[in-house]
Design a protein around this motif. Structure first.
Motif, mmCIF file in Angstrom:
data_model
loop_
_atom_site.group_PDB
_atom_site.id
_atom_site.type_symbol
_atom_site.label_atom_id
_atom_site.label_comp_id
_atom_site.label_asym_id
_atom_site.label_seq_id
_atom_site.Cartn_x
_atom_site.Cartn_y
_atom_site.Cartn_z
ATOM 1 N N UNK A 149 0.821 -1.217 0.000
ATOM 2 C CA UNK A 149 0.000 0.000 0.000
ATOM 3 C C UNK A 149 0.850 1.261 0.000
ATOM 4 N N UNK A 150 2.096 1.142 0.404
ATOM 5 C CA UNK A 150 2.984 2.308 0.445
ATOM 6 C C UNK A 150 3.638 2.596 -0.897
ATOM 7 N N UNK A 151 3.463 1.715 -1.869
ATOM 8 C CA UNK A 151 4.022 1.956 -3.198
ATOM 9 C C UNK A 151 3.143 2.956 -3.942
ATOM 10 N N UNK A 152 3.711 4.040 -4.472
ATOM 11 C CA UNK A 152 2.901 5.108 -5.074
ATOM 12 C C UNK A 152 2.073 4.672 -6.271
ATOM 13 N N UNK A 153 2.510 3.632 -6.974
ATOM 14 C CA UNK A 153 1.775 3.201 -8.161
ATOM 15 C C UNK A 153 0.634 2.236 -7.830
ATOM 16 N N UNK A 154 0.550 1.810 -6.561
ATOM 17 C CA UNK A 154 -0.471 0.844 -6.145
ATOM 18 C C UNK A 154 -1.634 1.568 -5.473
ATOM 19 N N UNK A 155 -2.842 1.374 -6.010
ATOM 20 C CA UNK A 155 -4.030 2.021 -5.458
ATOM 21 C C UNK A 155 -5.051 1.030 -4.891
ATOM 22 N N UNK A 156 -4.797 -0.255 -5.084
ATOM 23 C CA UNK A 156 -5.685 -1.250 -4.490
ATOM 24 C C UNK A 156 -4.922 -2.552 -4.280
ATOM 25 N N UNK A 157 -5.142 -3.192 -3.114
ATOM 26 C CA UNK A 157 -4.480 -4.445 -2.768
ATOM 27 C C UNK A 157 -5.554 -5.493 -2.465
ATOM 28 N N UNK A 215 -4.194 7.108 -1.420
ATOM 29 C CA UNK A 215 -3.819 8.286 -0.628
ATOM 30 C C UNK A 215 -5.009 9.172 -0.251
ATOM 31 N N UNK A 216 -6.210 8.820 -0.696
ATOM 32 C CA UNK A 216 -7.403 9.567 -0.295
ATOM 33 C C UNK A 216 -7.893 9.049 1.052
ATOM 34 N N UNK A 217 -8.600 9.911 1.779
ATOM 35 C CA UNK A 217 -9.226 9.454 3.017
ATOM 36 C C UNK A 217 -10.455 8.621 2.675
ATOM 37 N N UNK A 218 -10.652 7.532 3.399
ATOM 38 C CA UNK A 218 -11.807 6.674 3.151
ATOM 39 C C UNK A 218 -12.533 6.362 4.463
ATOM 40 N N UNK A 219 -13.158 7.392 5.067
ATOM 41 C CA UNK A 219 -13.894 7.158 6.320
ATOM 42 C C UNK A 219 -15.119 6.290 6.120
ATOM 43 N N UNK A 220 -15.542 6.127 4.865
ATOM 44 C CA UNK A 220 -16.744 5.355 4.563
ATOM 45 C C UNK A 220 -16.501 3.848 4.538
ATOM 46 N N UNK A 221 -15.240 3.431 4.486
ATOM 47 C CA UNK A 221 -14.929 2.027 4.207
ATOM 48 C C UNK A 221 -14.753 1.221 5.484
#
Length: 354
Positions: free
Chosen positions: A142-150, A289-295
């Motif tokens: 998750x810390x890799x900048x090119x990764x947006x979903x794991x 990197x966005x906040x996801x309070x909904x998840x």
């Protein structure tokens, strides 16, 4: 208007996580069944298989040699569906034929050095080791900048396309948010913006009040058949507290997650006295990197078995052309699973023999 008994009459149910509808036909479950009902036990695998490319110390198909591991083991998939250094490029032909490249990383996780085990036959402490590895891998990827979903998942059994019975799962980390998590994200964001609360925490509160579809629970997690379940014995594991991903779980909550995964998989095996096949996976917040309070962190189990160890449900006919449909109600499935023993059937058989 005449009242309708939804436990007996055809009706549709809304999937809160995708916004899609499911047809439920409970009256069809009453039709005569003359098909197979046999139980199928395990295949008597050895603890170590010299021909298995996942066993400790063995050589894999790609030429690499496994560590002589004694707990868990992770490596980059020798035949990855995603490649890390793929450049991001978009194309569109004639304003209709659109493509976009997809960089990513695929890893394999061996749950145990023992070739003859499944999650259902592992101790809670051993499953906790798997949860810890999931945590560490998610953090790193998750810390890799090119990764947006794991996506962390397991395919268990040949019925789910698993070609090697050694207990293992996979992690696919990618640049774009995939389709199914994307649907859930849209539903969760919409609900959170309207109510200021998370969709799954509110849904869990309803399930805990009704107690109709709960299978098992502990202090930190609840396993239930979701109201909108498509597969006959589909399960959803929900956290009792708000967590966007594995990283916010306490030490005790990690142990509780391991424990409920163990209990669920034992009940699955006990249902038809077989190594119950399934696809299971954790859905965690995107890592964009966005906040996801909904998840809310949750785990899906999608098993194909319907009436016995060899009779499976397939998506055919109406389901391929119109949408998903099921006969046995989620309430009935939950009751059946709930009433099963939490002791693996092979252990009970051994005690009876002894």
């Amino acid at each position: 208007m005449n009242a309708v008994d939804f436990s007996r009459s055809p009706h549709r149910r809304l999937n809160l996580l995708t916004g899609e509808w499911l047809l439920v036909s409970p009256h069809r479950a009453l039709r005569p069944w003359q098909g197979q009902t046999e139980n199928i036990g395990g295949d008597g695998r050895p603890e170590y298989d010299s021909t298995c490319y996942l066993c400790p110390g063995n050589q894999r198909a790609g030429g690499e040699k496994n560590d002589t591991y004694d707990s868990t083991f992770v490596f980059t998939n020798d035949y990855s569906a995603l490649l890390e250094h793929t450049p991001v490029v978009e194309t569109c032909e004639e304003n209709l034929l659109k493509s976009v490249s997809e960089p990513g990383i695929c890893r394999v996780i061996c749950f145990s050095p023992r070739h003859d085990l499944t999650i259902a036959q592992m101790e809670v402490a051993e499953i906790r080791g798997v949860v810890d590895l999931w945590h560490d891998q998610f953090k790193e990827l998750s810390e890799k900048p090119e990764i947006n979903y794991v996506q962390i998942f397991e395919n268990k059994g040949a019925a789910m396309g698993c070609s090697n019975p050694h207990p293992h799962g996979q992690i696919w980390a990618q640049h774009h948010i995939p389709t199914e998590p994307g649907k859930e994200l849209a539903q969760m964001q919409r609900y959170y913006s309207r109510h200021g609360r998370t969709l799954l925490q509110d849904y869990l509160a309803v399930e805990l009040r009704q107690q109709k579809r709960i299978v098992c629970r502990n202090e930190s997690f609840v396993a239930l058949v979701p109201y909108w379940a498509t597969w006959p014995f589909e399960l959803l594991i929900l956290a009792t507290n708000h967590h966007p991903n594995l990283l916010t779980l306490s030490n005790q909550e990690r142990t509780d997650l391991a424990a409920i995964i163990g209990e669920v998989t034992v009940k699955y095996d006990n249902l038809f006295h077989t190594e119950f096949p399934y696809s299971a996976g954790l859905h965690q917040a995107p890592t964009d990197l966005a906040d996801h309070p909904e998840w809310d962190l949750h785990m899906h189990f999608y098993p194909p078995l319907l009436r016995s160890a060899s009779v499976k449900k397939f998506m055919v006919g109406y389901e391929l052309l119109c949408g998903p449909q099921r006969d046995i109600t989620p309430e009935s499935s939950a009751e059946l699973l709930r009433n099963l023993s939490s002791v693996h059937y092979t252990l009970e058989e051994q005690s009876e023999i002894g």
